[in-house]
Design an enzyme around this catalytic site. Structure first.
Site: not given
Ligand SMILES: [Mg+2]
Ligand SMILES: [Zn+2]
Lengths: 90, 489, 485
Positions: B81, B156, B180
């Site tokens: 990420k 997210s 997330s």
């Protein structure tokens, strides 16, 4: 509040933000229902003590690397617009 | 549609590598090709690391030939990420404010992956600074759900979830502050695990809410997740909140046996209003599978559940407002053009550099910490947090694992919730409690509702990752929901 | 009107560590900008703080030496504000739960460390002691930065500081200065800090207010920032007290403000008003778990504490038979006390060493610190022994002290090289005495008619003739003998 966070909002944005925040704050008011008398605030989930590091210095970063990401640098210093005496100091 | 093929699981790639059927260079090329052919429409990545990945793959092949493989993930392509730093690589957090930033150091989790030989192929998209549940709040544009390109992948960590679901990589790292990892895993039909707070070092993870943030793993199945988690977990002296315990062998614990376990179903989570009926059906069916395999099932209660979202948003935004103060245009990142003075530099740099959702949360956080409101909001929220944690302690005296839906509904349409922040926040109702209590949670695919994946969330007590991954693995041995592939890419 | 002055001081002193409080970057002084930083000091995305053990131990030492209660659990909090030299946008400090509270130090009463008789002391309360990190340095000097820019150097960012907050117990600028000197001496005694004001590692903010003599309520106070020398502390407080008194005399009221002192104009001026009270949004730092210090840790640190000034002051009187005054003066700094003791060990007579240290050594040092001087206690003792043995006159010895302080060396070798040996040849001295008597018949007559003090003049003449090398006792004896005859 915006100035505490160093953010700027136009009039139109301010109105929308205020409405959003109001809705959110209304919602969080539900916490008022919870009886928290005598409950210790839980800032940390870990039942630990803060670990301590031995006082050993490592080599400093190469100074050109330290300022490599700077939007503006001169020599090895970061450069910002002139700070007026007393401005916004803590 | 593209002619590239999705990559199989880590386990299958490992067998192919060990059998000499494939090289890491070939696998890495396949990963890069897959990205090249489908990521234009998926937008799971903010940047590829093609050259670096090819070099790492070649080095891995050389090690394997010499019989000096570093671990069972040596040579396997993995995505990270884009809120985890790696030396010499950009980290953007999907924010304009970090434009141009290249990290001079590597974070612990990424460093451990690399030390185990994994090949980092690219950085995945996210809601700016991990603030969001849809991966729409990104300066790179929204990531699409590989099951339906008109839908959001969740967030997210939506980029990591979509990249694994679409078979660009067999595994990826994400971060989970309020769901997330688990929520996008559910929406994209992959496994996502958020470990116990403090199991994986946060050193090098760009902070959103420090007391809630935790790095975790996306994978196709529970045995892959066990390998990846084993590689990144463990005590780190650079993180004061890192747990000083040895890491168990998660893979070895996956015996397929669940007959010694009690599964708790929290009464407050299985309510019909606000929850998609198809989601509830799939989750109930999954519990029935485990029960049939010998697990006992009982009802438990988590009475403060309805306060979790409010508690979460007060604490998370307060911490975020402080964590994001460092983005000031002085030492790195973007600075507004031609500031007229210091104050102008701060205000314009931050107003132009942050997106609306981030600014909204900074404002909320600034408010709840400010003089006169601290006790009513921040302190109160930390007290309720204590009660939520106590709920879980009570429940885990009665059961080993708690099973719930990961989300109240399946993937929503792009743009459906961006106009209503509160509605977006309420989608996190089942996931935020685990972050507040610091306990681990995993989401695994357990079927579909109207053609979209449904996630089963399993929660465990502190450091119960072994148990969670054992249950997930047992379930996957008995079912094939994790084999379902998205059809849109 | 008569006002009572109320002063409370907030001291920041740098703890003596090799690395920073939460970062392993080296602590340095005087290096080029950003030559002593680590990703943590730059607040790069993803960095985290880890607390320095030595800093904690030093802070506990300071708390024990000032009679504070050290708390088993203390909490680091974030103090949020924006400033270019504050990289994270917050300072990690302690707020609601500090390391230690409720201590005191005793200072010589009367506001003058030099003239106190060593007996009368005043107790100044300490509200709290806590640890925090320093900010970086903003360079405003236009000659360096140009007209429109400020430079930021983060070498100092993250350096460990101890904040020591006094109760509003101080009643005059002089008393404030004595408090600061006493506090500094304690911190140096226990080796917690260099406490060097010039290097900026001992800094002081002052809260000042006036109230009518006898009033109970405190007046409205102002805060004077960054007083960077003892002299400036006194000057700034004096000037601010005058300013406030004028306002009150005119029937006005003091406005709560942060003030700066300009040492050139010797005036204080408003830096910013406190109308919109600063909102620092303190909250416990989620990156750090509470600091736990067990009673056993505290006991261990207490056992290792060096002998403090007060204890040494008592011992100097008992062990060396020194006066209270001399003992007080010799224990003002640890360096001076240790120099004295080592010199006594080498020389043997405490009273003699005390006199020479307090008069000649201190005079030769002037504004300098003892640790910056080259002289060793052994060299100093050797010089005094030359005087005892009559090889060097006190006058010649005195003349050597500044040079000895400056560069160190062997006093006996210098004495020989420069021909300073005292004249022991009575023939030479007698000749000089005879010549002086012959050259000053009038003075000789006045002496003989009873003007005793003329003898001193005649002695001076003899010493001059012998270039100060004659043994004064021998000269006096000869003069008395010859004039009396
Ligand atoms: Mg203070
Ligand atoms: Zn302070």
């Amino acid at each position: 509040m915006a100035s505490l966070a160093r953010l700027t909002y136009s009039e139109e944005e301010t109105a929308r933000l205020a409405a959003d925040l109001e809705a959110i704050l209304d919602y969080v008011e539900t916490l008022g229902e919870v009886n928290t008398e005598g409950v210790r605030p839980m800032e940390h989930v870990l039942p630990l003590e803060t670990p301590l590091r031995e006082d050993r210095a490592v080599a400093a970063m190469a100074p050109d690397r330290a300022v490599a990401n700077a939007p503006v640098a001169k020599g090895f210093a970061f450069v910002v617009p002139k700070v007026i005496d007393g401005e916004e100091e803590g | 549609m593209p002619d590239s093929r999705p990559l199989p699981s880590v386990g299958e790639l490992r067998r192919a590598l060990d059998a000499g059927e494939l090289s890491s260079v070939e696998i890495t090329e396949a990963s890069l090709e897959r990205a090249e052919s489908i990521d234009g429409s998926l937008r799971a990545f903010t940047g590829m690391r093609s050259e670096g990945a090819r070099g790492d793959a070649a080095a891995s092949d050389a090690r394997r030939v010499e019989g000096k493989g570093l671990s069972s993930i040596d040579g396997i392509p993995v995505a990270i990420k884009d809120n985890m730093v790696m030396e010499g690589e950009p980290t953007t957090c999907a924010s304009r404010i970090l434009e141009g930033f290249v990290s001079p150091y590597t974070g612990t989790a990424v460093g451990k992956l690399r030390a185990a030989g994994a090949v980092i192929v690219g950085r995945t998209n996210l809601d700016e600074f991990a603030m969001g549940s849809s991966t729409e709040h990104s300066c790179f544009g929204a990531t699409r759900n590989p099951w339906d390109l008109d839908r959001a992948p969740g967030g997210s960590s939506g980029g990591s979830a979509a990249a694994v679901a679409a078979g660009i990589v067999p595994a990826a790292l994400g971060s989970d502050t309020g769901g997330s990892i688990r929520q996008p895993a559910a929406h994209c039909g992959v496994l996502g695990i958020k470990p116990t707070y403090g199991l994986v070092s946060r050193w090098g993870l760009v902070a959103f809410a420090s007391s809630l943030d935790q790095i975790g793993v996306f994978a196709r199945d529970a045995s892959d997740a066990a390998l990846l988690l084993g590689a990144i977990a463990g005590h780190d002296e650079r993180d004061s909140t890192s747990i000083p315990e040895p890491v168990p062998d998660y893979r070895a614990a996956q015996t397929g046996d669940v007959s010694d376990l009690v599964i708790g179903l929290p009464r407050e989570y299985f309510v019909s209003d606000g929850v998609d009926a198809g989601v509830l059906d799939a989750v109930r069916a999954a519990v029935a599978v485990l029960e049939a395999a010998g697990a006992k099932v009982r009802e438990v209660s988590l009475p403060h559940t309805r306060y979790a979202v409010a508690t979460y948003y007060l604490i998370a935004t307060a911490e975020a407002s402080s964590n994001l103060a460092r983005y000031d245009g002085v030492r790195y990142g973007r600075r507004a053009d031609d500031p007229s003075g210091l104050s102008d530099m701060y205000h314009r740099t931050r107003s132009e550099g942050f997106g609306d959702e981030v600014k909204r949360r900074i404002m909320l956080g600034t408010y709840v910490l400010s003089a006169g409101y601290y006790d009513a909001y921040y302190r109160k929220a930390q007290q309720v947090r204590g009660l939520l944690a106590r709920d879980f302690q009570g429940a885990f005296r009665l059961c080993d694992v708690i099973a719930t839906p990961t989300c109240p509904e399946t993937a929503f349409r792009l743009g459906e919730k961006t106009g209503d922040p509160l509605a977006m926040y309420l989608g996190d109702i089942y996931t935020v409690s685990a972050n507040l209590a610091g306990i681990p949670g995993v989401s695994i695919p357990c079927g579909q509702s109207s053609g979209l994946p449904v996630g089963l969330q399993l929660l465990g007590g502190t450091l119960a990752e072994s148990t969670l991954l054992r249950v997930a693995d047992a379930y996957q041995r008995l079912t094939d929901h994790h084999e379902a592939r998205p059809t849109a890419v | 009107m008569a006002y009572e002055v109320v002063i409370g001081l907030e001291v920041h002193c740098q703890l003596r560590t090799d690395s920073k409080l939460f970062s392993p970057a080296p602590v340095s002084f005087g290096r080029e900008p950003n030559h002593s930083v680590h990703p943590i000091c730059l607040a790069l995305p993803g960095v985290l703080p880890v607390l320095n053990r030595r800093a904690v131990e030093l802070a506990v030492c300071a708390a024990l030496a000032t009679h504070c209660k050290v708390h088993t659990s203390s909490v680091f909090a974030r103090k949020n504000y924006f400033y270019p030299d504050l990289p994270k946008g917050y300072q990690i400090s302690q707020y609601e739960e500090p390391l230690a509270t409720g201590g005191y130090i005793d200072i010589p009463a009367g506001g003058d460390a030099d003239e106190g008789d060593g007996k009368a002391t005043k107790r100044i309360g300490l509200t709290r002691i806590h640890m925090e990190e320093d900010a970086g340095k903003s360079i405003h000097d236009s000659e360096v930065t140009g007209r429109f820019a400020t430079h930021v150097d983060l070498n100092r960012a993250g350096v460990p500081l101890l904040e020591i907050v006094s109760e509003p117990d101080l009643r005059s600028p002089a008393e404030a200065a004595v408090y600061l000197r006493t506090l500094r001496s304690i911190l140096r005694y226990i080796d917690v800090s260099d406490a060097d004001m010039e290097k900026g590692n001992f800094r002081c903010d002052a809260n000042v207010s006036l109230r009518e003599a006898g009033a109970r309520e405190f007046g409205i106070r102002t805060e004077l920032k960054n007083l960077n020398s003892f002299r400036n502390v006194e000057l700034a407080l004096g000037s601010e007290i005058l300013r406030q008194a004028e306002i009150l005399d005119d029937g006005g009221s003091v406005v709560q403000a942060t003030m700066a002192f300009d040492p050139v104009s010797r005036r204080t001026r408003v830096l910013r008003l406190k109308e919109n009270a600063d909102d620092y949004r303190y909250f416990p730092d989620p990156d750090l778990i509470p600091l736990v210090i067990s009673d056993a840790d505290v006991d261990r640190i207490r056992d290792e504490l060096p002998e403090l000034a007060q204890a040494r002051y008592q011992r100097f009187q008992d062990q060396y038979g020194l006066s209270e005054y001399d003992a007080r003066q010799l224990t003002i700094s640890r360096e001076l006390a240790e120099f004295f003791e080592t010199a006594v060990a080498a020389h043997g007579v405490a009273k003699t060493v005390a006199n020479w240290v307090l008069r000649d050594l201190r005079e030769a040092l002037g504004e300098r610190e003892l640790e910056d001087a080259a002289v060793t206690p052994e060299q100093f003792a050797a010089l005094l022994r030359l005087v005892d043995d009559g090889k060097l006159t006190p006058k010649s010895a005195r003349g050597l002290v500044p040079e000895l302080v400056e560069s160190g060396g062997d006093p006996e070798a210098w004495m020989r090289e420069r021909g300073l040996e005292a004249l022991s040849d009575t023939g030479v001295i007698e000749r000089a005495v005879d010549e002086v008597i012959a050259a000053h018949p009038d003075d000789v007559d006045r002496f003989r008619s009873g003007e005793q003090k003329v003898q001193n003049f005649l002695m001076g003449q003899v010493m001059k003739k012998t270039k100060g090398k004659a043994d004064p006792a021998a000269v006096r004896e000869l003069l008395t003998q010859k004039l009396g005859a």
